[in-house]
Design an enzyme around this catalytic site. Sequence first.
Site, PDB file in Angstrom:
ATOM      1  N   SER A  52       3.173   2.800   0.023  1.00  0.00           N
ATOM      2  CA  SER A  52       2.081   2.526   0.965  1.00  0.00           C
ATOM      3  C   SER A  52       1.624   3.798   1.681  1.00  0.00           C
ATOM      4  CB  SER A  52       2.559   1.514   2.004  1.00  0.00           C
ATOM      5  OG  SER A  52       3.608   2.092   2.754  1.00  0.00           O
TER       6      SER A  52
ATOM      7  N   CYS B 210      -1.165  -1.467  -7.840  1.00  0.00           N
ATOM      8  CA  CYS B 210      -2.026  -0.518  -7.134  1.00  0.00           C
ATOM      9  C   CYS B 210      -3.358  -0.380  -7.848  1.00  0.00           C
ATOM     10  CB  CYS B 210      -1.349   0.838  -7.020  1.00  0.00           C
ATOM     11  SG  CYS B 210      -1.134   1.612  -8.609  1.00  0.00           S
TER      12      CYS B 210
END
Length: 520
Positions: free
Chosen positions: A248, A303
């Site tokens: 993240s 992602c």
Amino acid sequence: RALSAAAVCRQTPYIANHDRIENPDNTKLFLDNRFLESKATTWIDLYDPATNNIVTRVPQSTTEELVTAVDSAENAFKSWRRTTLLTRQQIMFKFVQLLRRDWDRLAARITLEQGKTFADAKGDVLRGLQVAETACGITSQLTGELLEVSTDMETRTYREPLGVVAAICPFNFPAMIPLWCLPPAIITGNTVVMKPSERDPGAALIIAELAKEAGLPDGVFNVVHGTAPTVDFLIEEPRIKAISFVGSDKAGEYIYTRGTANGKRVQANLGAKNHAIVMPDSNKSQALNAIVGAAFGAAGQRCMAISVMVTVGDTKEWVSELIELAKNLKVTGGFEPDADVGPVISPHSKARIESLIQSAADEGAKIVLDGRGYEVDKYPNGNFVGPTIITGVKPGMRAYEEEIFGPVLSVVSVDTLDEAISFVNANKYGNGVAIFTHSGSVARKFQKEIECGQVGINIPVPVPLPMFSFTGNKRSILGDLNFYGKSGLHFYTQTKTVTALWRSEDAGADGFGVNMPTQH
Ligand code: NAD
């Protein structure tokens, strides 16, 4: 006490169902080629996302264990760096063979710990395996440069390993991302300390077991566990020369800033918001099916998942068909043979996703397919979120600004290709983007003007195979050397340039030179 690899990891037959595990084993450390029970005082419970039954307990490695991992890697580096490229290549050949042999076993561990469907977990393994396969070609990838720069004088370059390198991995690809790091790092002569995600470290441990079986010497690969304290140790430890991070924004920005301030080389792949532009001239069925797969596959926890569909012109009318396709997806436990979408990683993640969906409604968007409160009869305790589609999403809304990382697709409508390109380019992220069109000139213009680093033309998830690199850009990456491919090899090596003069015997001695040369 050292346990044999077989005693710890090798489960034959491995667990490939969501049944409750009686007396689950603790997750082991892998130090100096041995699986070890941690002396941790803090443990993290790991639950099957489909049932919330406990699967294992993951240790917060003690400082002593972390120091042992680095000692082991540092010690191994002395001899590993001197092994020949061909020796390392032979180990990599064997490693690839073993990854293929245990492909299902790896995938089953991923489904159990991470939740994604078994078929998708096999893809997770394959994408990592392909990095290892590509690393086998190292003998033609690591050649240097050479030039005769003067009479009897030549300059040549070598790519040499850095030393001990660390890899800090996310939960969403428990095999692929460890394998983005391990093969390129070790084939180039480095030794590795890896911290897999504390939420699903099992695949990394199977990889460790297979690396050992392939003949990797003691200490070349070590696996430690934990959360922020382990990461803090790795970024402060001076013997670690480089860090590969995927995860993240928050963790990545911290690790990049602290790691580089400590003089380390850091590559950090971060969050994303990937758009798919749908042109009126595209093949409707191809585009909609591709977008549904890319938005909801892996429960949106990729992602490179498509999280925003940008309809151009009349394609906004296609949303009703998109909803029907999404409704047909089977949401259930990942081991169910007909599963399309598994659970999300944790109850916390489910709650976060559902609150982001609510925020969109609160901020004026329309939830046209609502996956909140999704119930799966066979798995009443799982973290399931059904496919969700939101229309009327605008920049500034939380659901647009934040990475949702769940099975949620926002739909934005514009009138022209130029508007679509400007809209995507205004986003801070640049991981992936796709366009669906039948026009070569539209595709060409799009490819030129779009800023994202990975562009799909009629391809929804354009992840490059490992003969290329993973080239997300803008705020999706910190650092300038990408994972795998040529760039990955450059990340794990430094250049040494040698300039050598070998005069012939009868050339006589050179004069004394105190000045910089003024003649060529
Ligand atoms: P995460 O940042 O929570 O965790 C990643 C790693 O960082 C884990 O090993 C974790 O233990 C560690 N970590 C977490 N918080 C930390 C902190 N405060 N301090 C130090 N270390 C910390 O990420 P995640 O939830 O596991 O993974 C999902 C994220 O990863 C998404 O944002 C996704 O987009 C991103 N991701 C990016 C790529 C890419 O290539 N761009 C690929 C996969 C995943």
